[in-house]
Design an enzyme around this catalytic site. Structure first.
Site, PDB file in Angstrom:
ATOM      1  N   GLU A 197      43.910   2.988 -41.258  1.00 19.47           N
ATOM      2  CA  GLU A 197      44.858   2.473 -42.110  1.00 19.47           C
ATOM      3  C   GLU A 197      44.651   1.014 -42.282  1.00 19.47           C
ATOM      4  OE1 GLU A 197      45.239   4.853 -39.923  1.00 19.47           O
ATOM      5  OE2 GLU A 197      46.330   6.346 -40.853  1.00 19.47           O
ATOM      6  N   HIS A 236      56.584  10.756 -36.929  1.00 22.60           N
ATOM      7  CA  HIS A 236      55.910  10.999 -38.108  1.00 22.60           C
ATOM      8  C   HIS A 236      57.379  11.202 -38.922  1.00 22.60           C
ATOM      9  CE1 HIS A 236      52.157  11.836 -36.726  1.00 22.60           C
ATOM     10  NE2 HIS A 236      51.712  12.389 -37.896  1.00 22.60           N
TER      11      HIS A 236
END
Ligand SMILES: Cc1ncc(C[n+]2csc(CCOP(=O)(O)OP(=O)(O)O)c2C)c(N)n1
Ligand SMILES: Cc1ncc(C[n+]2csc(CCOP(=O)(O)OP(=O)(O)O)c2C)c(N)n1
Ligand SMILES: [Mg+2]
Ligand SMILES: [Mg+2]
Lengths: 343, 333, 343, 333
Positions: free
Chosen positions: C68, C137
Site C-alpha cells: 500500500e 477491516h
C-alpha cells in the site's frame, strides 16, 4: 497524583524531567527498555536521553535502524511478551509511518484477543512548529491518535507533569502515546523531589479565573498563560485548564469550569480543522450548552502545511496575542461579562 | 575568502570547457555554496538547520552530469548538491534557504524541500527514504508516457532501514522501470554508524529483487559518472532499474549544529577522508596529470565560482520575504 | 453540478456508478490509470472494477503487489510527472499504511514546492462496519485525512453522487481521498444519463425538514433518512444534509439549515471521539450559536475497536433507531419545538 | 459425514502414538475443522468470511510440532491451521468463529484474530504482513528475558510485498533474534499469481539481510518438520533468525466466498495439487509404507478426529453469544 515523599521541589528542565522519569522506571523495572534512532550515545538529537545508555547499557537503551514501523512493531511484540518498551519516534511527523503498528496492532490487540493479550507500550514522540523545520518536521498529529480507541494520549506542558505522567504511562498496561513539545525541552520548572506519579485522565488548572475557560494543550498552555496575563491587564480573568491527556479526556473538570465562566476558548497546536480542539469544543458546547454565554472558540494551527519561511511560519501557530484577542472579542460580544454562570 | 581580489577576476564561460573541468566547477560550486551556508547558520542569518553535502560532491555531480535536463531526480534532506548539480540557480537556492520569495519554493520549502521542477528536480525530502516511491512513480510515468526520461533517486544509507524502498524496488524490477537508486553511503545514519544498524550485504538487497547493482568510489567523480552512464543507458534502453552504491563521506556534522562529533566518529577518520579522498582534490589532481588544467587554471575556476556564489548569496540576502498573505496560497492547486 | 446532457436518469448500483466514472475518465484522458491489489482480472474483491481491464488493458488497470505504501508513493511520483493515478486501497483500515506517502508527500508537495509541483491523485478506499469483518477491516478513518491541509476528502452516499464526485475528483489537480461505504456497492439509485460532474465542497439536502438538521455522511445518510421517516411518523420534521465532502466542508448550507431548524444532530461512522462529527458539531455550535435551541448531538461509531461477534458489532454503529431516538430526545428537551430559529 | 456411525467409534488416546501418526491426526483435524467451517459459511451459520487453510496443513503442523508449548507463533488471516497445530481447543476455536462468549477472544476477534496466549499463539492478523513486527519483537523479548523461546512468524507470499518485513528482518539479523519467518507460498496473493507481483528471488531477500534461508516442499510434513528442527535448534542456540519458504497450495478459494476461480487459476492446477501432493495423503502413504499405520488404522484416526471436531462444533453451536455489555470491555487493560 501519588504523594511525593516530600513536598520539596527543585528546578529542572522539561528534558531532564523526561530523562529522570525514564531513568527511574528503567531502574525500577527491568522489563522497561528504550529503543529508537540515535537514542543511545547520541541521547537523541534533542539530547533528552543523554546519559541513559551509560547507566543502563546498550541492551536497554537501543539504537535502531531508521525503521519507524519496524521498531514500533517490534515493541508491540515485546510488550505482548512481558516487556515494557518505550519507543522513541523522533518527530511526530513520523507517526505517519507507524500508524498500522500503533493503531491496527497495538491499540486493538487487547480487545481483539478478548483481554488475553496486552500491549504495555509507550510511544514517545514530539509536536510543534516555529522551529523553521518546514512541513515534514513541524506537525502536531495528536488528533489522529486521540481518535483511536485503545490508545491513551498524553501531552504534558510542564516538567513536573511530564515526569509524573511519563512514569504513569510506562506503568500503564496499555499503549500510550506520549507527545512532547520540542520547544519545551529547555524550559525550566519546579519538579517534586522523590518518587511521584500523576494519573492519566485528570486535567490540571494551570491558572484560576472567572470570566473565561481557556482549555489548552501542551505547547499552547504556556501561550494561554501568557494570554491570561495580557487579559488580566485588561480586567478579564481567564482560567487556564490543561487536560494533560486528550484520551482519556477529563470532561468533568472542563465542564465545571465552563459552568462557572460561561465562555470557553480551546487551543491546541494541531491543525484547526478536525483537530483536537473540535472534540473539546463540541464536548463543551454539548455538555455545557445551558451555561454558555457565547460560542466556544477554537484556535489551532492554520490549515496549511507548515511553511519554512519565518514570516509565514510565524502566523501558522496561535500566539498569546491571538489567544488574548479571541478571548477579548468573545467577552466583548457576550452579554454576561464576569457574571458567572448564565444558567 | 579573498573577497578583495574579486574585481580582478575575469569571468569564465563554462561552455566549451573540457567536460571534466565542468564537473570540477560543479563540485567546487557545491562546496563553496555550502561553506557559505555553514557561515550563514553560524552567524544566525539562516533560519533553521541545514545538512551539508560537503565531501559528497562527486556523487551528485557524477550522477547528475550523466542525466539530461529533462531526466528527473528526487533528493534528500542533504540535497543542496543534487539540486545544484541538476542545474539550479545559486541565487534562487540561497533565497529558498533564507525563506525568501525569490526562492525556488517561494520560501515555503527551505533547505529540506527545495524542488526545481524546470531542471527535473522533483524535490528534496525530509522523510528518510520518503522519495523512493516518488522516484519510482516518476519512472513509471516516464515509461508509460514514452518520454524516454530516466530518474535518479538519491538517498542515504539510513534509508536502507525504510520498508518503502523494498516495496518500490520490487515494482521497479517487475515493471522494468527506468529508475536508478543512488545510495549515498556516508557511513552514518545521523550519529550511528551504518554497520550498527544495517545487516547483511547492501548490494544483495536490490539484487534480491532482480535489480542490477554496482558499487563505486563515491569520491571519484569519474568513477561515479562512468557507472552512471552505463546504468542510464540500460534504463533508457528499457533494461530497467539499477542500484548504485556510492561510498562517500560527509565532512561536516549531520547538520550544521552538529559540532562535537567525537562520540560517534574520530577526528582521524574525518582527517583521512578529507586529506586522502577529497573529491575535488582527486579530480583536480587528475586534471593536472592529464594536462587539462594546471593549478593556476583550477584556481581561476575556483575564483570564478566564488564570484558566482557570492553574487547569488548577495542576491538572496537582499531579496524580500514573501508577503504574509502568501501563507494561504498553494495549499491546493 | 455540471448539467447532464439530458435530465433522463436510469437505475444503477453504487458499484456500477463508480465503475462508470472510472471508465469514462479512463476513456477521456489517457493520463488516468488505476492501480491496486487485484484490481484487474478480479476487478477488486468487491468486483467494483469488473470489466475495466478488458477495455483498458493491464497497462492502465494494474494489479500491484500488496504494498500500500509503495503504490501510493508510486502514484505520487506519477502524478507529479503528468499522470492522473487512481490508487485503490481495498480497506480504509489500510490507510494506516499509506499515511506518510499521502500526508507527508502527496498533501504537501504543492505547498512545499511553492506551487511548482502538483499531485493530481485519487486514492479510493472504503469504510464501514457491520460486515462481521472485525477490528482491522471495519474502520472509518475519514477524520484523519480530513484533518490534513492539502487533501480533499469525498464521501458519497448515493450512486449519482458517487459518479459525479469521482469524475470531479479525477479531474482535480490535488490529492483527493475518495471513501466508499462497502455496503453501498449493491445499492441502486437514479443516476443521470450522460456526462456530468459534481463540484467538491457543495453539500446536498437529501431530505428537507423544519425541526432538526441531521448532518450525515456516507453510510449514515441512508440511516438518517430512515430515521427521518421514523421521526415523521412521530410528527418531527427532519432535514437531512449530506456534506458529500468533509474537506472542503460546506459550512454555509449546514448553517443555513440549522438557523432554520434550531437543532442539529451529526452522524458519521467514524469513532465518535475526535471524529468527523466533532468538527461539524463544533462548527455548528460556533457558527449557529445564537440560533440553537438545544445542544448539537453527535453519533459515531462506539469508541471501541469493532468487535467480530454480531450482537456486539451491531451496537457499535449508529442505527436509524438510535438516530431517531437522539433527535426525539433533543426535540423533547428543547423548548422551541417546531418554532424555527430561536434567534 | 457419516454421523450415524459415530456412536460406534472407540476414542483414541493420542498420547503414546507414533509421532508421525500424531502429525497425521493434527493435519486431519485441521482439514475436518475447516470442512465444517466451509459448510457453516454456506449454510449461513457463520458470520462473515473465513480463509481456509485446507491443502496447507503440512506447513502449520510441520512447524508447530517442532516448537515447544511456550514457544510462540504469530498467525495470519488464514490462521486456523496454525492455531490448531499450536494446540488450541476445537470447541473454543469454533466458538470464536461463531462470535460466541466461549471463544478464545470471547467472540471479539473472530476467524481473523484468534489468539491463544496459553499455547503461545500471539494472534492471527488481518493485516497482510502485519505480525512480522510482533513476531520479531517477541523474539527480541525472548532473547532479552533469556527465556529460551523461539518464535515462528507465519505469513503468505503476499506479505513479501510489505516493507515492514524487510525492516524487521534487518533487526532480527542485527540482533540475532530467535525468530523463524515462515513464508507460506501458496502461489497466490488473493486472486493474483505471486510471480506477477514478486520480482527476483524470494530466498535471496532474507539472505540479503544475512538471514539463513531454506526452501522446502510444504506438502511434505516430514520435510517441513526436518527443516524446522534445524532452524529452531539454530535459533535456540543463539545463532539467530531464519527464513523457511514452504511451497504449498490452498485447495479452496481465497476465502469461503471465492467459488468461481477460473479467471485466476485452472481446475487442472487445483486437481494436480489435490491429487498428487495432498499433505495428508503423502503422509498417510508414508505411514503405510513404513508399516506404522495401515489404511484401517488411519481410518480409525479419521473417525476419531471427526468425532472430536463434531463435538467441538456442537459445543460452539450451543454456546451463548456474549452479553451486549461486553462490547465496552477490553478496550483498555
Ligand atoms: C522517516 C524519518 N526518520 C527519521 C528522520 C530523522 N533523520 C533525519 S536525517 C536522518 C539520518 C539519515 O541518514 P542517511 O539516510 O544515511 O542520510 P545522511 O544524513 O547520512 O545523508 C534521520 C534519522 C527522518 N527525517 N525521517
Ligand atoms: C495490508 C493488507 N493489504 C491487503 C489486504 C487484503 N488481503 C487480505 S488477504 C490478501 C492476500 C494475501 O496473500 P498471501 O499473503 O499470499 O496470503 P494467502 O491469502 O495466500 O494465504 C489480501 C490482499 C490485507 N488484509 N492487508
Ligand atoms: Mg548516511
Ligand atoms: Mg498466498
Amino acid at each position: 497524583m501519588s504523594s511525593p515523599e516530600t513536598a520539596a521541589t527543585r528546578e529542572i528542565t522539561f528534558g531532564k524531567a523526561i530523562n529522570e522519569a525514564l531513568a527511574e522506571e528503567l531502574r525500577r523495572d527491568e522489563r522497561v527498555f528504550v529503543i529508537g534512532e540515535d537514542v543511545a550515545e547520541a541521547g537523541t538529537p534533542f539530547k533528552v536521553l543523554s546519559g541513559l545508555v551509560d547507566e543502563f547499557g546498550t541492551d536497554r537503551v537501543i539504537d535502531s535502524p531508521i525503521s519507524e514501523a519496524g521498531i514500533t512493531g517490534l515493541c508491540v511484540g515485546a510488550a505482548m511478551t512481558g516487556m515494557r518498551p518505550v519507543v522513541d519516534i523522533m518527530f511526530g511527523d513520523f507517526l505517519t509511518l507507524v500508524m498500522d503498528q500503533l493503531v491496527n496492532q497495538a491499540a486493538k490487540a487487547h480487545y481483539m484477543s478478548g483481554g488475553s493479550l496486552s500491549v504495555p507500550l509507550v510511544l514517545r514522540t514530539t509536536l510543534g512548529a516555529t522551529r523553521r523545520s518546514a512541513a515534514q518536521h513541524s506537525q502536531s498529529l495528536q488528533a489522529w491518535v486521540s481518535h483511536m480507541p485503545g490508545l491513551k494520549v498524553v501531552m504534558p506542558s510542564t516538567p513536573a507533569d511530564a515526569k509524573g505522567l511519563l512514569k504513569t504511562a510506562i506503568r500503564d498496561d496499555n499503549p500510550v502515546v506520549f507527545i512532547e513539545d520540542k520547544l519545551h525541552y529547555p524550559l525550566v520548572g519546579e519538579v517534586p523531589e522523590g518518587e511521584y506519579t500523576i494519573p492519566l485522565g485528570v486535567a490540571s488548572i494551570k491558572r484560576a479565573g472567572d470570566d473565561v475557560t481557556i482549555v489548552a494543550t501542551s505547547s499552547m498552555v504556556q501561550a494561554s498563560l501568557e494570554a491570561a496575563e495580557l487579559l488580566a491587564a485588561g480586567g478579564i480573568s481567564a482560567e487556564v485548564i490543561d487536560p494533560r491527556t486528550t484520551s482519556p479526556l477529563d470532561h468533568e473538570m472542563i465542564i465545571r469550569s465552563v459552568q462557572k465562566t460561561g465562555r470557553s476558548v480551546v487551543v491546541d497546536e494541531g491543525h484547526r480543522s478536525y483537530g483536537v480542539t473540535a472534540e473539546i469544543a463540541a464536548m463543551i458546547a454539548e455538555e455545557a450548552f445551558y451555561h454558555l454565554d457565547a460560542p466556544v472558540r477554537r484556535l489551532g494551527a492554520r490549515d496549511v502545511p507548515i511553511p519554512f519561511s519565518p514570516p509565514l511560519e510565524d502566523v501558522t501557530v496561535p500566539t498569546p496575542e491571538a489567544i488574548a484577542a479571541t478571548v477579548s472579542e468573545l467577552v466583548a460580544h457576550s452579554p454576561a461579562v464576569a457574571a458567572g454562570s448564565g444558567a | 575568502m579573498a573577497m578583495s581580489d574579486e574585481a580582478a577576476i575575469v569571468p569564465v564561460d563554462p561552455a566549451g570547457l573540457d567536460p571534466w573541468l565542468q564537473r570540477y566547477r560543479e563540485m567546487v560550486t557545491i562546496r563553496m555554496f555550502e561553506e557559505r551556508v555553514n557561515e550563514l547558520y553560524r552567524s544566525g542569518k539562516m533560519p533553521g538547520l541545514a545538512h551539508l553535502y560537503i565531501g559528497e560532491e562527486a556523487v551528485a555531480v557524477g550522477v547528475c552530469s550523466g542525466l539530461k535536463q529533462d531526466d528527473l531526480i528526487t533528493s534528500t534532506h542533504r540535497g543542496h548538491g543534487h539540486c545544484l548539480a541538476k542545474g539550479a540557480d545559486i541565487g534562487r537556492m540561497y533565497a529558498e534557504l533564507l525563506g525568501k520569495e525569490a526562492g525556488y519554493c517561494h520560501g515555503k520549502g527551505g533547505s529540506m524541500h527545495i524542488a526545481d521542477h524546470a531542471n527535473g528536480n522533483l524535490g528534496a525530502n525530509a522523510i528518510v527514504g520518503g522519495s523512493a516511491g516518488i522516484a519510482t512513480g516518476a519512472a513509471f510515468s516516464a515509461k508509460h508516457r514514452g518520454s524516454g526520461q530516466v530518474v535518479a533517486c538519491f538517498f542515504g544509507d539510513g534509508a536502507l532501514g525504510q520498508g518503502l524502498l523494498y516495496e518500490v524496488m520490487n515494482m521497479a524490477s517487475l515493471w522494468t522501470l527506468p529508475v536508478i537508486y543512488v545510495c549515498e553511503n556516508n557511513l552514518y545514519n545521523e550519529y550511528t554508524h551504518y554497520l550498527e544498524v544495517t545487516a547483511g550485504d547492501v548490494l544483495a538487497r536490490p539484487r534480491a529483487f532482480g535489480i542490477e547493482a554496482v558499487e563505486v568510489d563515491g569520491q571519484d567523480v569519474r568513477a561515479v559518472r562512468e557507472a552512471t552512464d552505463r546504468l542510464v543507458q540500460r534504463a533508457r534502453g528499457g533494461d530497467g532499474p539499477a542500484f548504485l552504491l556510492c561510498n562517500t563521506y560527509r565532512y561536516h556534522g549531520h547538520h550544521v549544529g552538529d559540532i562535537d562529533r567525537g562520540y560517534y566518529r574520530s577526528v582521524e577518520e574525518e582527517q583521512e577522508w578529507r586529506g586522502q579522498r577529497d573529491p575535488i582534490a582527486v579530480l583536480g589532481g587528475w586534471l593536472s596529470e592529464q594536462g587539462i588544467a594546471g593549478e593556476a587554471e583550477l584556481q581561476r575556476h575556483n575564483d570564478d565560482v566564488r564570484r558566482l556564489v557570492e553574487n547569488g548569496l548577495a542576491f538572496a540576502l537582499d531579496a524580500p520575504f514573501p508577503e504574509v498573505s502568501e501563507v494561504d496560497r498553494h495549499v491546493f492547486a
